[in-house]
Design a protein around this motif. Structure first.
Motif, PDB file in Angstrom:
ATOM      1  N   LYS A 421      38.904  44.971  39.233  1.00  0.00           N
ATOM      2  CA  LYS A 421      39.213  43.678  39.855  1.00  0.00           C
ATOM      3  C   LYS A 421      40.272  43.911  40.929  1.00  0.00           C
ATOM      4  CE  LYS A 421      36.416  41.385  37.231  1.00  0.00           C
ATOM      5  NZ  LYS A 421      35.178  40.852  37.818  1.00  0.00           N
ATOM      6  N   ASN A 422      40.102  43.263  42.069  1.00  0.00           N
ATOM      7  CA  ASN A 422      41.031  43.494  43.185  1.00  0.00           C
ATOM      8  C   ASN A 422      42.480  43.249  42.800  1.00  0.00           C
ATOM      9  OD1 ASN A 422      39.111  44.300  45.003  1.00  0.00           O
ATOM     10  ND2 ASN A 422      38.801  42.255  45.879  1.00  0.00           N
ATOM     11  N   ASP A 423      42.724  42.211  41.994  1.00  0.00           N
ATOM     12  CA  ASP A 423      44.089  41.874  41.585  1.00  0.00           C
ATOM     13  C   ASP A 423      44.485  42.544  40.269  1.00  0.00           C
ATOM     14  OD1 ASP A 423      44.482  40.211  43.812  1.00  0.00           O
ATOM     15  OD2 ASP A 423      43.513  38.532  42.794  1.00  0.00           O
ATOM     16  N   GLU A 426      41.239  39.168  36.133  1.00  0.00           N
ATOM     17  CA  GLU A 426      40.482  37.993  36.561  1.00  0.00           C
ATOM     18  C   GLU A 426      40.396  37.023  35.388  1.00  0.00           C
ATOM     19  OE1 GLU A 426      36.674  37.854  39.189  1.00  0.00           O
ATOM     20  OE2 GLU A 426      35.984  37.898  37.108  1.00  0.00           O
ATOM     21  N   ASN A 448      42.277  48.558  44.733  1.00  0.00           N
ATOM     22  CA  ASN A 448      42.635  47.451  43.840  1.00  0.00           C
ATOM     23  C   ASN A 448      44.036  47.634  43.252  1.00  0.00           C
ATOM     24  OD1 ASN A 448      41.145  49.713  42.349  1.00  0.00           O
ATOM     25  ND2 ASN A 448      42.088  48.630  40.643  1.00  0.00           N
ATOM     26  N   LEU A 449      44.639  46.542  42.850  1.00  0.00           N
ATOM     27  CA  LEU A 449      45.856  46.597  42.044  1.00  0.00           C
ATOM     28  C   LEU A 449      45.475  46.910  40.600  1.00  0.00           C
ATOM     29  CD1 LEU A 449      47.720  43.381  43.300  1.00  0.00           C
ATOM     30  CD2 LEU A 449      48.212  45.749  43.941  1.00  0.00           C
ATOM     31  N   ALA A 451      46.734  46.055  36.485  1.00  0.00           N
ATOM     32  CA  ALA A 451      47.440  44.968  35.801  1.00  0.00           C
ATOM     33  C   ALA A 451      47.522  45.251  34.311  1.00  0.00           C
ATOM     34  CB  ALA A 451      46.736  43.636  36.044  1.00  0.00           C
ATOM     35  N   THR A 466      51.169  42.879  37.850  1.00  0.00           N
ATOM     36  CA  THR A 466      50.304  43.716  38.690  1.00  0.00           C
ATOM     37  C   THR A 466      51.138  44.766  39.416  1.00  0.00           C
ATOM     38  OG1 THR A 466      50.484  42.234  40.601  1.00  0.00           O
ATOM     39  CG2 THR A 466      48.692  41.806  39.062  1.00  0.00           C
ATOM     40  N   GLU A 468      50.821  48.491  42.212  1.00  0.00           N
ATOM     41  CA  GLU A 468      50.029  49.377  43.072  1.00  0.00           C
ATOM     42  C   GLU A 468      49.981  50.779  42.478  1.00  0.00           C
ATOM     43  OE1 GLU A 468      51.768  49.156  46.953  1.00  0.00           O
ATOM     44  OE2 GLU A 468      50.901  47.174  47.366  1.00  0.00           O
TER      45      GLU A 468
END
Length: 490
Positions: A421-423, A426, A448-449, A451, A466, A468
């Motif tokens: 998931k990009n963040d 989700e 993507n990050l 989390a 989250t 990097e």
């Protein structure tokens, strides 16, 4: 994203030109590793011109990169249907079959290409390589039948393993994992050094003995005023795992964790990840939990690097022992009887209960359907009902399926992982289905990050942190993956 949107009717020259333009744009996104956008554009190209085998083959490889093996297989088959002479489409389908552990079907595709193109040396090489894999697997199966009663963990003679004088790494104390051992191990790994095989084997033997006593569904009790952390896929990204502990604190009795599967494969520091996690499991057995993911399986480990990494850093015998240990990992965890956590997702049938999960006989490689398979492989979808899985294994389930399952089992919501998931997370299905993925910049390409989720025992409200990706030594992802598979997925 669905692999549909094909239309019938005459294709005009204008359509052909528009489709070609969309394909070129998609190719640019593919090169930048933006596979989701590439798939969207290939799909638009197919809508304009559904007669081009190239568009389907290109979408197939993009789906392969996203581990949508079912969609990749369908697209490759469609490309072959459109152009039986298009060699690349057979390679795409073979890669899809191999990703799903269907090696004999992959071999048939290579065999076909060698027959229609007898002078194609590349096709001959791929056929021979795939044939070697099929024969090797058949040989391994034959041996395992002959040695059915052999238990690798019981056959290891630790006393015969000597610790060389020059070994300066961490040591177990009286054969036990201590906090000193784990902290030294993590520092040792950061320096790209290797734990002594005697200690590595001992950890695996002890973890297996512990896991064998656990049920397939483990109940976790979190006191009202205490914190609990759930992490998603790690995928061999050891330095990002270290960053999670830096951000959220090391595991302890006051800082419990659940790691929700896919600890290994893809990333090339999988050995470091799994021994760190298993060490914490032994140190804090009632405050550190690990679920099985779809990558804690033999076929995935064979293709995506873990088996190659263990064999390179240790031995093939240890790789076999890992398979034995993974078979005993629990399939799901239930927090305070209110939150169910599994790697993949829910089920193709409506009547599954927590008791059904608890009763699953998990000491095996996952079957191709049923509760165990779906716990490891399924994915949520935004629309209601169910659909065939984009991965070719498990199912896709809608918000109504989630709501019915929660009501039937008296649960608040589910947490699952399994998807980038990009963040890094989700929230779907009206807040009742949460995905958490803890490997940032997955495979050094996805951007993507990562989390993780924290909650307290009282309200179990999910809070998201989250982060990097952090730098890691210059060892590329998939460095230990099967070279033939890497070649196919170019």
């Amino acid at each position: 994203m669905a692999n549909n949107a094909e239309i019938t009717g005459p294709v005009t020259q204008e359509d052909i030109e528009a489709a070609e333009k969309l394909k070129n744009e998609a190719n640019d996104f593919f090169k930048r590793q933006n596979y989701n956008r590439a798939i969207e554009l290939y799909t638009q190209a197919i809508e304009k011109n559904p007669t081009s085998a190239v568009f389907f083959a290109n979408r197939s490889i993009a789906n392969l990169r996203l581990e949508n093996f079912g969609y990749a297989l369908t697209d490759a088959s469609k490309a072959i249907e459109l152009d039986r002479a298009y060699t690349k489409a057979y390679y795409r389908r073979a890669a899809s079959y191999m990703s799903l552990g269907k090696y004999k079907l992959a071999l048939k595709d290579f065999e076909y290409v060698t027959k229609v193109r007898p002078n194609d040396q590349d096709a001959k090489m791929k056929y021979n390589e795939c044939n070697k894999i099929v024969k090797k697997i058949a040989f391994e199966k034959a041996i395992s039948v002959d040695k059915k009663e052999v238990n690798i963990a019981d056959s290891i003679n630790l006393d015969a393993m000597t610790i060389e004088d020059e070994y300066e790494g961490p040591s177990l104390e009286d054969g036990k994992v201590t906090m000193k051992f784990v902290t030294e191990l993590m520092e040792y790994y950061k320096q790209q050094k290797k734990l002594h095989k005697k200690f590595a084997y001992k950890i695996l033997i002890d973890v297996k003995a512990y896991l064998q006593k656990q049920p397939s569904l483990v109940d976790i009790k979190v006191p009202d005023d205490e914190k609990f952390t759930v992490c998603g896929d790690i995928h061999g990204q050891f330095y990002d795992l270290m960053n999670v502990f830096k951000l959220n604190g090391l595991p302890s009795e006051k800082n419990p964790y659940l790691f929700n599967g896919d600890f290994v494969d893809r990333g090339s520091f999988s050995v470091e990840c799994i021994f760190t996690l298993f060490s914490f499991k032994l140190l804090f057995p009632n405050h550190f939990y690990m679920s099985r993911g779809n990558h804690e399986t033999l076929d995935m480990n064979r293709m995506y690097g873990f088996r190659g990494e263990v064999t390179s850093k240790y031995t093939s015998q240890m790789a076999d022992l890992f398979t034995e240990v993974y078979n005993w990992l629990p399939l799901a965890h239930c927090i305070n009887n209110r939150v169910l956590v599994m790697h993949g997702g829910l089920f193709s049938k409506d009547d599954v209960t927590l008791e059904d999960i608890r009763k699953v006989d998990r000491n095996k490689q996952p079957p191709e359907d049923g509760i165990m398979c779906e716990l490891l492989w399924s994915d949520p979808q935004p629309m209601g009902g169910r659909a065939p899985s984009k991965r070719g294994v498990g199912c896709q389930f809608g918000p109504d399926v989630t709501a019915n399952f929660l009501t039937r089992n008296g649960l608040d919501y589910i947490i699952r992982s399994h998807e980038v998931k990009n963040d890094g997370y989700e929230i779907a299905h009206d807040g009742k289905c949460i995905t958490v993925f803890s490997a940032p910049n997955y495979c050094d390409t996805m951007g993507n990050l990562g989390a993780f989720i924290t909650m307290n025992g009282k309200d179990l409200k999910p809070n998201f942190t989250t982060y990097e990706a952090v730098p890691h030594p210059d060892v590329k992802p998939m460095a230990y993956a099967h070279s033939f598979f890497n070649l196919l997925c170019q």
